[in-house]
Design a protein around this motif. Structure first.
Motif, PDB file in Angstrom:
ATOM      1  N   PHE A 118      17.627 -36.205 -25.977  1.00  0.00           N
ATOM      2  CA  PHE A 118      18.828 -36.204 -25.142  1.00  0.00           C
ATOM      3  C   PHE A 118      19.749 -35.008 -25.387  1.00  0.00           C
ATOM      4  N   GLY A 119      19.390 -34.153 -26.341  1.00  0.00           N
ATOM      5  CA  GLY A 119      20.175 -32.956 -26.567  1.00  0.00           C
ATOM      6  C   GLY A 119      21.462 -33.168 -27.336  1.00  0.00           C
ATOM      7  N   MET A 120      21.642 -34.346 -27.903  1.00  0.00           N
ATOM      8  CA  MET A 120      22.830 -34.664 -28.701  1.00  0.00           C
ATOM      9  C   MET A 120      22.519 -35.874 -29.558  1.00  0.00           C
ATOM     10  N   PRO A 121      23.233 -36.053 -30.684  1.00  0.00           N
ATOM     11  CA  PRO A 121      22.993 -37.223 -31.522  1.00  0.00           C
ATOM     12  C   PRO A 121      23.445 -38.503 -30.825  1.00  0.00           C
ATOM     13  N   PRO A 122      22.971 -39.649 -31.293  1.00  0.00           N
ATOM     14  CA  PRO A 122      23.307 -40.918 -30.619  1.00  0.00           C
ATOM     15  C   PRO A 122      24.795 -41.175 -30.473  1.00  0.00           C
ATOM     16  N   HIS A 123      25.580 -40.848 -31.514  1.00  0.00           N
ATOM     17  CA  HIS A 123      27.012 -41.159 -31.423  1.00  0.00           C
ATOM     18  C   HIS A 123      27.713 -40.311 -30.366  1.00  0.00           C
ATOM     19  N   ARG A 124      27.264 -39.071 -30.153  1.00  0.00           N
ATOM     20  CA  ARG A 124      27.864 -38.248 -29.112  1.00  0.00           C
ATOM     21  C   ARG A 124      27.503 -38.781 -27.720  1.00  0.00           C
ATOM     22  N   TYR A 125      26.286 -39.240 -27.572  1.00  0.00           N
ATOM     23  CA  TYR A 125      25.868 -39.845 -26.302  1.00  0.00           C
ATOM     24  C   TYR A 125      26.738 -41.056 -25.994  1.00  0.00           C
ATOM     25  N   LEU A 126      26.991 -41.856 -27.019  1.00  0.00           N
ATOM     26  CA  LEU A 126      27.822 -43.049 -26.861  1.00  0.00           C
ATOM     27  C   LEU A 126      29.258 -42.671 -26.497  1.00  0.00           C
ATOM     28  N   ILE A 127      29.811 -41.654 -27.155  1.00  0.00           N
ATOM     29  CA  ILE A 127      31.161 -41.194 -26.849  1.00  0.00           C
ATOM     30  C   ILE A 127      31.256 -40.736 -25.397  1.00  0.00           C
ATOM     31  N   ASN A 128      30.258 -39.996 -24.928  1.00  0.00           N
ATOM     32  CA  ASN A 128      30.271 -39.510 -23.546  1.00  0.00           C
ATOM     33  C   ASN A 128      30.299 -40.664 -22.545  1.00  0.00           C
TER      34      ASN A 128
END
Length: 239
Positions: free
Chosen positions: A178-188
């Motif tokens: 996804f091009g980003m860590p899981p926590h950044r995906y969640l923040i987005n």
């Protein structure tokens, strides 16, 4: 140890007291159920990471296919650069002035546990290198799961189970996919949902923060300013 300290007095698993100097980055491992003592005469700065025996056993089984592993503490004063790096990230997240990102902390603690198992057990075994991302089916499952549950607390082990891989593998493979860590995906996802509610203009900022999964209105404001460049108030009134 996040800062050096002299003349620590410690024991681990026996009555014998050892005195030692602990440089920055020193790691002390206290296995569950093992008696220990630690005394000091000056202010010390350290990070304490607690992992339950059950969680450590689960990590050993998932990451290394091992059961009944026992931690083997290093000598007092041993410096561990990798553990130190993770400890600093944990400390930074916890002392940032806002509610920490729980999924990010869970990822760091998972990586810390894997490092302990990889380095300080009698049955050391290197994990399979992670070269690619999640399979298309795994990526689809975890994406759908996060999209449906992004407003509640999510754990690395839970997301890894949905993906069908081990927790440590999941953290690295998710970022590759996804091009980003899981926590950044969640923040987005949380911020996008909050922005939608803000534009609709029917709810208070406190209500929007709660519905989007943030701890409070201030947490939403700081996070939105950091990642989207505007505060909720600025976004709502088009500033």
């Amino acid at each position: 140890m996040l800062a050096p300290i002299r003349k620590l007095r410690a024991s681990l698993g026996s009555d014998r007291i050892e005195e030692f100097d602990a440089p920055i980055g020193s790691l002390v491992i206290n296995p569950a159920g093992v008696d220990s003592s630690l005394a000091w005469s000056a202010t010390r700065e350290n990070a304490v990471v607690s992992i339950s025996p059950e969680a450590l056993s689960d990590l050993a089984a998932h990451e290394f296919d091992l059961a009944d592993v026992e931690l083997q503490p290093p000598a007092f004063g041993t410096v561990d650069p990798r553990a130190f790096d993770i400890a600093r990230l944990i400390t930074s997240e916890l002392s940032g002035g806002v509610a920490p990102n729980e999924l990010y902390l869970d990822s760091l603690v998972t990586q810390f546990g894997v490092h302990l198992l990889r380095t300080y057990t009698s049955r050391k075994r290197q994990p399979v290198p992670i070269r690619g991302g999640l399979s298309p089916s795994s990526a689809r499952r975890v994406r759908e799961f996060i999209n449906e549950n992004f407003t509640r607390k999510l754990a690395v082990a839970e997301l890894a189970s949905v993906s069908g891989v081990s927790p440590n593998h999941f953290i690295a493979a998710f970022a590759k996919t996804f091009g980003m860590p899981p926590h950044r995906y969640l923040i987005n996802l949380r911020l996008t949902f909050a922005e939608k509610l803000l534009r609709e203009g029917e709810l208070t900022l406190a209500e929007i923060a709660y519905l989007a999964g943030f701890s409070n209105q201030g947490h939403l404001a700081i996070t939105m300013k950091k990642y989207r460049g505007k505060t909720p108030t600025e976004l709502r009134f088009g500033r």
